[in-house]
Design a protein around this motif. Structure first.
Motif, mmCIF file in Angstrom:
data_model
loop_
_atom_site.group_PDB
_atom_site.id
_atom_site.type_symbol
_atom_site.label_atom_id
_atom_site.label_comp_id
_atom_site.label_asym_id
_atom_site.label_seq_id
_atom_site.Cartn_x
_atom_site.Cartn_y
_atom_site.Cartn_z
ATOM 1 N N ILE A 1 0.846 -1.193 0.000
ATOM 2 C CA ILE A 1 0.000 0.000 0.000
ATOM 3 C C ILE A 1 0.884 1.246 0.000
ATOM 4 C CG2 ILE A 1 -2.006 -1.089 1.096
ATOM 5 C CD1 ILE A 1 -1.118 0.181 3.770
ATOM 6 N N GLY A 2 0.491 2.232 -0.783
ATOM 7 C CA GLY A 2 1.279 3.460 -0.838
ATOM 8 C C GLY A 2 0.550 4.536 -1.619
ATOM 9 N N ALA B 1 -3.177 4.737 -3.228
ATOM 10 C CA ALA B 1 -4.167 5.691 -2.712
ATOM 11 C C ALA B 1 -4.807 6.441 -3.875
ATOM 12 C CB ALA B 1 -3.491 6.683 -1.769
ATOM 13 N N GLY B 2 -6.137 6.491 -3.884
ATOM 14 C CA GLY B 2 -6.832 7.152 -4.978
ATOM 15 C C GLY B 2 -7.213 6.203 -6.095
ATOM 16 N N GLY B 3 -6.855 4.908 -5.947
ATOM 17 C CA GLY B 3 -7.233 3.903 -6.944
ATOM 18 C C GLY B 3 -6.368 3.970 -8.188
ATOM 19 N N ASP B 4 -6.683 3.100 -9.155
ATOM 20 C CA ASP B 4 -5.822 2.943 -10.324
ATOM 21 C C ASP B 4 -5.665 4.212 -11.166
ATOM 22 O OD1 ASP B 4 -5.258 0.433 -9.519
ATOM 23 O OD2 ASP B 4 -6.233 -0.614 -11.174
ATOM 24 N N THR B 5 -6.632 5.129 -11.097
ATOM 25 C CA THR B 5 -6.494 6.432 -11.770
ATOM 26 C C THR B 5 -5.199 7.107 -11.338
ATOM 27 O OG1 THR B 5 -8.833 6.645 -11.258
ATOM 28 C CG2 THR B 5 -7.785 8.537 -12.321
ATOM 29 N N VAL C 1 -4.009 12.069 -7.574
ATOM 30 C CA VAL C 1 -5.356 12.279 -7.031
ATOM 31 C C VAL C 1 -5.237 13.117 -5.764
ATOM 32 C CG1 VAL C 1 -7.378 11.158 -6.017
ATOM 33 C CG2 VAL C 1 -6.242 10.122 -7.996
ATOM 34 N N GLU C 2 -5.880 14.264 -5.777
ATOM 35 C CA GLU C 2 -5.734 15.232 -4.696
ATOM 36 C C GLU C 2 -6.138 14.659 -3.339
ATOM 37 O OE1 GLU C 2 -6.847 19.932 -4.138
ATOM 38 O OE2 GLU C 2 -7.382 18.940 -6.010
ATOM 39 N N ASN C 3 -5.316 14.869 -2.327
ATOM 40 C CA ASN C 3 -5.587 14.495 -0.934
ATOM 41 C C ASN C 3 -5.774 13.003 -0.683
ATOM 42 O OD1 ASN C 3 -7.393 17.455 -1.016
ATOM 43 N ND2 ASN C 3 -5.580 17.212 0.269
ATOM 44 N N ALA C 4 -5.566 12.167 -1.696
ATOM 45 C CA ALA C 4 -5.786 10.725 -1.509
ATOM 46 C C ALA C 4 -4.900 10.187 -0.391
ATOM 47 C CB ALA C 4 -5.510 9.977 -2.807
ATOM 48 N N GLU C 5 -3.677 10.700 -0.286
ATOM 49 C CA GLU C 5 -2.749 10.147 0.704
ATOM 50 C C GLU C 5 -3.093 10.584 2.123
ATOM 51 O OE1 GLU C 5 1.205 12.490 1.477
ATOM 52 O OE2 GLU C 5 1.197 11.730 -0.572
ATOM 53 N N ASP C 6 -3.962 11.587 2.250
ATOM 54 C CA ASP C 6 -4.290 12.106 3.582
ATOM 55 C C ASP C 6 -5.439 11.365 4.252
ATOM 56 O OD1 ASP C 6 -2.303 14.036 3.283
ATOM 57 O OD2 ASP C 6 -3.668 15.413 2.273
ATOM 58 N N TYR D 1 -2.494 7.648 4.803
ATOM 59 C CA TYR D 1 -3.082 6.485 4.124
ATOM 60 C C TYR D 1 -2.360 5.197 4.534
ATOM 61 C CZ TYR D 1 -4.513 3.477 0.170
ATOM 62 O OH TYR D 1 -4.995 2.443 -0.609
ATOM 63 N N VAL D 2 -1.037 5.263 4.563
ATOM 64 C CA VAL D 2 -0.217 4.079 4.889
ATOM 65 C C VAL D 2 -0.262 3.786 6.394
ATOM 66 C CG1 VAL D 2 2.128 3.122 4.856
ATOM 67 C CG2 VAL D 2 1.277 4.418 2.885
#
Length: 269
Positions: free
Chosen positions: A64-65, A96-100, A106-111, A142-143
Motif C-alpha cells: 500500500i502506498g 491511494a486514490g485507486g488505479d487512476t 489524485v488530490e488528498n488521496a494520501e491524507d 493512508y499508509v
C-alpha cells in the motif's frame, strides 16, 4: 521533526547548471543508493523471511502506498505474474486514490487515514497475508492507517521508508528504513528514495518467489510466454536443461505452454 527526505539539496542553482552538470550530479547522487540499501539488508531479510513463511501457508503480499511509492508497489506486483507465472492475486499493489492515481495525481488521496483498510478489505484480507506500507517520508496517513488496522486484525505488517524514526516505521512490525539523504531536487522523493524503494521491492518479491520455488537454477521457468522474445528464451532454457534439439524444444513448449512443464515432460530419445 526534521526528516531527511525534506532536507535541502546538496546542490544549489540547479537552474544555472549545464545539462552535463545536471546529469553528472544526479548520477553522483544515484551512485550512493545501493550502499544505503546495503545497510538495511538485515531489515529486508526479516521482512522477506516472514513474507515467505506466510506465502508458503497460502497468504498473499500486499503493498500500500501513495504517489510514487504507490506506483512502485503496483509496478512490482504487476511484474510478478509474467516473471514467475504466479496468479495475479499473490502479490497485490494498492495505490491511494485507486488505479487512476497510477497516471494522474489524485488530490488528498494520501491524507485519508481510513481508506487503505477499506481498499484492503476488497481483497478479503486475512491473517495469512502480509501488508507492506511504502512511503518515502514515512508520514503518509493512508499508509499509517492501513498498517494500524492490519495490526489490530492480526495481520503481519512491514514497511519501506526513507527516513529514520518515522511514524510508518513505528507502526510496522517489520520496518525497512533506507535513508538516502537529501534529493538532488529538494524533496523530490521520486529520485533517490524511489530508486531505493524499487531496489528493496525487487529484492523482496524476487527472494520470496525463489523461496517459493518459482525459479529453477537461475532461470524463470514459470514465466508467461507473452511474446516471441520470451518464447525463444523458453526454447533456449529447455535445450540447455534437457539437451533437446531446437525443434524438440519448440514442440514441447507449444504443447505445454510452460518451460517447467516442458522440461518435466521431455523424454530423451
Amino acid at each position: 521533526m526534521e526528516f531527511t527526505t525534506e532536507s535541502e539539496s546538496n546542490y544549489n542553482d540547479l537552474d544555472k547548471m549545464s545539462i552535463h552538470d545536471i546529469l553528472t550530479n544526479i548520477n553522483k547522487e544515484d551512485a550512493t543508493v545501493a550502499n544505503s540499501v546495503s545497510k538495511s539488508l538485515p531489515q529486508i531479510e526479516k521482512l522477506a523471511t516472514i513474507a515467505t513463511e506466510r506465502m508458503k501457508k497460502g497468504g498473499r503480499l500486499f503493498y500500500i502506498g501513495a504517489g510514487t511509492s504507490g506506483r512502485l508497489g503496483v509496478l512490482d506486483a504487476s511484474e510478478c505474474p509474467p516473471t514467475f507465472g504466479v496468479p495475479f492475486d499473490w502479490v497485490v499493489g494498492i495505490i491511494a486514490g485507486g488505479d487512476t492515481a497510477i497516471r494522474k495525481a489524485v488530490e488528498n488521496a494520501e491524507d485519508d487515514y481510513n481508506q487503505a483498510w477499506l481498499d484492503l478489505q476488497e481483497f478479503a484480507i486475512n491473517e495469512d497475508d502480509v501488508v507492506v506500507g511504502i512511503a518515502a517520508s514515512g508520514t503518509t496517513p493512508y499508509v499509517i492507517g492501513g498498517l494500524e488496522s492490519a495490526n489490530k486484525n492480526g495481520i503481519v505488517t512491514g514497511c519501506i521508508v526513507c527516513n529514520s524514526g518515522s511514524p510508518v516505521a513505528a507502526v510496522a512490525q517489520y520496518p525497512v528504513e533506507i535513508v538516502v539523504g537529501p534529493e538532488f531536487v529538494s524533496g523530490s522523493t521520486r529520485m533517490k528514495s524511489g530508486t531505493a524503494q524499487k531496489m528493496a521491492l525487487n529484492m523482496l518479491s524476487t527472494t520470496v518467489m525463489i523461496q517459493l520455488g518459482r525459479v529453477k537454477g537461475n532461470k524463470m521457468v514459470d514465466m508467461q510466454l507473452t511474446n516471441n522474445k520470451l518464447f525463444s528464451r523458453g526454447i533456449r532454457m529447455i535445450m540447455a536443461d534437457t539437451g533437446a534439439t531446437q525443434e524438440e524444444a519448440a514442440q514441447l513448449l507449444e504443447q505445454f505452454g510452460n518451460v517447467r512443464k516442458a522440461i518435466e515432460n521431455y523424454q530423451h530419445h
